[in-house]
Design a protein around this motif. Structure first.
Motif, mmCIF file in Angstrom:
data_model
loop_
_atom_site.group_PDB
_atom_site.id
_atom_site.type_symbol
_atom_site.label_atom_id
_atom_site.label_comp_id
_atom_site.label_asym_id
_atom_site.label_seq_id
_atom_site.Cartn_x
_atom_site.Cartn_y
_atom_site.Cartn_z
ATOM 1 N N PHE A 17 60.763 101.266 49.089
ATOM 2 C CA PHE A 17 59.896 100.392 48.310
ATOM 3 C C PHE A 17 60.085 98.975 48.832
ATOM 4 C CE2 PHE A 17 58.565 103.336 45.080
ATOM 5 C CZ PHE A 17 59.562 104.305 45.094
ATOM 6 N N ASN A 18 58.955 98.321 49.182
ATOM 7 C CA ASN A 18 59.052 96.969 49.712
ATOM 8 C C ASN A 18 57.705 96.257 49.558
ATOM 9 O OD1 ASN A 18 60.060 94.723 50.993
ATOM 10 N ND2 ASN A 18 59.955 95.586 53.049
ATOM 11 N N ASN A 19 57.739 95.035 49.048
ATOM 12 C CA ASN A 19 56.538 94.188 48.940
ATOM 13 C C ASN A 19 55.370 94.878 48.250
ATOM 14 O OD1 ASN A 19 57.812 92.027 50.258
ATOM 15 N ND2 ASN A 19 57.206 92.784 52.253
ATOM 16 N N GLY A 20 55.647 95.573 47.160
ATOM 17 C CA GLY A 20 54.577 96.212 46.400
ATOM 18 C C GLY A 20 54.020 97.470 47.030
ATOM 19 N N LEU A 21 54.745 98.013 47.999
ATOM 20 C CA LEU A 21 54.307 99.225 48.674
ATOM 21 C C LEU A 21 55.370 100.313 48.618
ATOM 22 C CD1 LEU A 21 52.842 97.617 51.922
ATOM 23 C CD2 LEU A 21 51.518 98.598 50.045
ATOM 24 N N LEU A 22 54.912 101.549 48.646
ATOM 25 C CA LEU A 22 55.783 102.714 48.796
ATOM 26 C C LEU A 22 55.595 103.197 50.228
ATOM 27 C CD1 LEU A 22 57.369 105.320 48.058
ATOM 28 C CD2 LEU A 22 55.215 106.223 47.173
ATOM 29 N N PHE A 23 56.679 103.239 51.002
ATOM 30 C CA PHE A 23 56.643 103.750 52.366
ATOM 31 C C PHE A 23 57.318 105.111 52.389
ATOM 32 C CE2 PHE A 23 56.570 99.162 52.880
ATOM 33 C CZ PHE A 23 55.559 98.988 53.812
ATOM 34 N N VAL A 24 56.649 106.075 53.022
ATOM 35 C CA VAL A 24 57.220 107.406 53.206
ATOM 36 C C VAL A 24 57.237 107.670 54.707
ATOM 37 C CG1 VAL A 24 57.005 109.855 52.713
ATOM 38 C CG2 VAL A 24 56.284 108.185 50.996
ATOM 39 N N GLU A 25 58.440 107.884 55.240
ATOM 40 C CA GLU A 25 58.583 108.126 56.673
ATOM 41 C C GLU A 25 59.089 109.542 56.895
ATOM 42 O OE1 GLU A 25 61.284 106.552 60.368
ATOM 43 O OE2 GLU A 25 60.605 105.068 58.907
ATOM 44 N N LEU A 36 51.706 100.313 45.380
ATOM 45 C CA LEU A 36 52.266 100.747 44.099
ATOM 46 C C LEU A 36 51.255 100.624 42.962
ATOM 47 C CD1 LEU A 36 55.939 99.452 44.235
ATOM 48 C CD2 LEU A 36 55.106 101.792 44.458
ATOM 49 N N GLU A 37 50.260 99.769 43.119
ATOM 50 C CA GLU A 37 49.258 99.635 42.060
ATOM 51 C C GLU A 37 48.456 100.927 41.888
ATOM 52 O OE1 GLU A 37 45.905 97.241 44.659
ATOM 53 O OE2 GLU A 37 47.416 96.118 43.545
ATOM 54 N N TRP A 38 48.488 101.819 42.886
ATOM 55 C CA TRP A 38 47.848 103.134 42.745
ATOM 56 C C TRP A 38 48.631 104.034 41.798
ATOM 57 C CZ3 TRP A 38 46.558 104.922 48.438
ATOM 58 C CH2 TRP A 38 45.607 104.064 48.979
ATOM 59 N N PHE A 39 49.917 103.725 41.603
ATOM 60 C CA PHE A 39 50.815 104.553 40.793
ATOM 61 C C PHE A 39 51.523 103.675 39.756
ATOM 62 C CE2 PHE A 39 50.696 106.029 45.219
ATOM 63 C CZ PHE A 39 50.089 107.262 45.048
ATOM 64 N N PRO A 40 50.855 103.397 38.635
ATOM 65 C CA PRO A 40 51.445 102.499 37.628
ATOM 66 C C PRO A 40 52.842 102.926 37.161
ATOM 67 C CG PRO A 40 49.150 102.945 37.114
ATOM 68 C CD PRO A 40 49.521 103.838 38.265
ATOM 69 N N LYS A 41 53.098 104.226 37.105
ATOM 70 C CA LYS A 41 54.433 104.679 36.694
ATOM 71 C C LYS A 41 55.490 104.180 37.677
ATOM 72 C CE LYS A 41 53.501 108.977 34.185
ATOM 73 N NZ LYS A 41 53.774 110.438 34.185
ATOM 74 N N LEU A 42 55.197 104.247 38.962
ATOM 75 C CA LEU A 42 56.142 103.764 39.975
ATOM 76 C C LEU A 42 56.225 102.248 39.983
ATOM 77 C CD1 LEU A 42 55.716 105.862 43.238
ATOM 78 C CD2 LEU A 42 57.761 105.587 41.852
ATOM 79 N N LEU A 43 55.110 101.597 39.798
ATOM 80 C CA LEU A 43 55.067 100.139 39.783
ATOM 81 C C LEU A 43 55.990 99.578 38.709
ATOM 82 C CD1 LEU A 43 53.726 97.513 40.856
ATOM 83 C CD2 LEU A 43 51.958 97.862 39.125
ATOM 84 N N ASN A 44 56.006 100.223 37.553
ATOM 85 C CA ASN A 44 56.798 99.745 36.418
ATOM 86 C C ASN A 44 58.143 100.447 36.274
ATOM 87 O OD1 ASN A 44 54.720 97.929 35.486
ATOM 88 N ND2 ASN A 44 53.585 99.744 34.886
ATOM 89 N N ASP A 68 53.902 113.201 41.016
ATOM 90 C CA ASP A 68 53.797 113.776 42.349
ATOM 91 C C ASP A 68 52.910 112.900 43.218
ATOM 92 O OD1 ASP A 68 55.204 116.390 42.116
ATOM 93 O OD2 ASP A 68 53.713 116.699 40.542
ATOM 94 N N ILE A 69 53.356 112.691 44.460
ATOM 95 C CA ILE A 69 52.564 111.951 45.434
ATOM 96 C C ILE A 69 52.400 112.841 46.655
ATOM 97 C CG2 ILE A 69 52.496 109.928 46.942
ATOM 98 C CD1 ILE A 69 53.996 108.432 44.758
ATOM 99 N N THR A 70 51.163 113.105 47.002
ATOM 100 C CA THR A 70 50.866 113.954 48.149
ATOM 101 C C THR A 70 50.881 113.133 49.420
ATOM 102 O OG1 THR A 70 49.471 115.338 46.753
ATOM 103 C CG2 THR A 70 49.179 115.546 49.124
ATOM 104 N N THR A 71 51.647 113.603 50.397
ATOM 105 C CA THR A 71 51.757 112.880 51.656
ATOM 106 C C THR A 71 51.269 113.697 52.842
ATOM 107 O OG1 THR A 71 54.038 113.612 51.983
ATOM 108 C CG2 THR A 71 53.697 111.499 50.869
ATOM 109 N N SER A 72 50.915 114.965 52.618
ATOM 110 C CA SER A 72 50.480 115.792 53.758
ATOM 111 C C SER A 72 48.997 115.832 53.915
ATOM 112 C CB SER A 72 50.960 117.218 53.640
ATOM 113 O OG SER A 72 51.446 117.606 52.425
#
Length: 72
Positions: A17-25, A36-44, A68-72
């Motif tokens: 988590f950095n600068n209002g973003l979720l990064f998945v590598e 993160l604004e796409w996912f209010p639960k994560l944002l807060n 759940d966040i889909t990454t595929s």
């Protein structure tokens, strides 16, 4: 009496988590970024809630947030 054995799942992705973003590598180095604004639960969410996740077949599941966040 049954014997239960649990094994901690090896995480093959990094979640940052950095600068209002979720990064998945992924393990091959491919990186995705999600606002993160796409996912209010994560944002807060607290750091503890954000750190309690597991990798699924389709992405990431945040256990304490039941998200759940889909990454595929």
């Amino acid at each position: 009496m049954p014997f239960f054995h649990t094994r901690k799942q090896e995480k093959k992705v990094k979640v940052i988590f950095n600068n209002g973003l979720l990064f998945v590598e992924s393990e091959n180095g491919k990186q995705q970024a999600f606002p993160l604004e796409w996912f209010p639960k994560l944002l807060n969410a607290s750091d503890e809630e954000r750190e309690d996740w597991m990798q699924t077949d389709k992405g990431i599941h945040f256990n304490k947030l039941d998200l759940d966040i889909t990454t595929s």
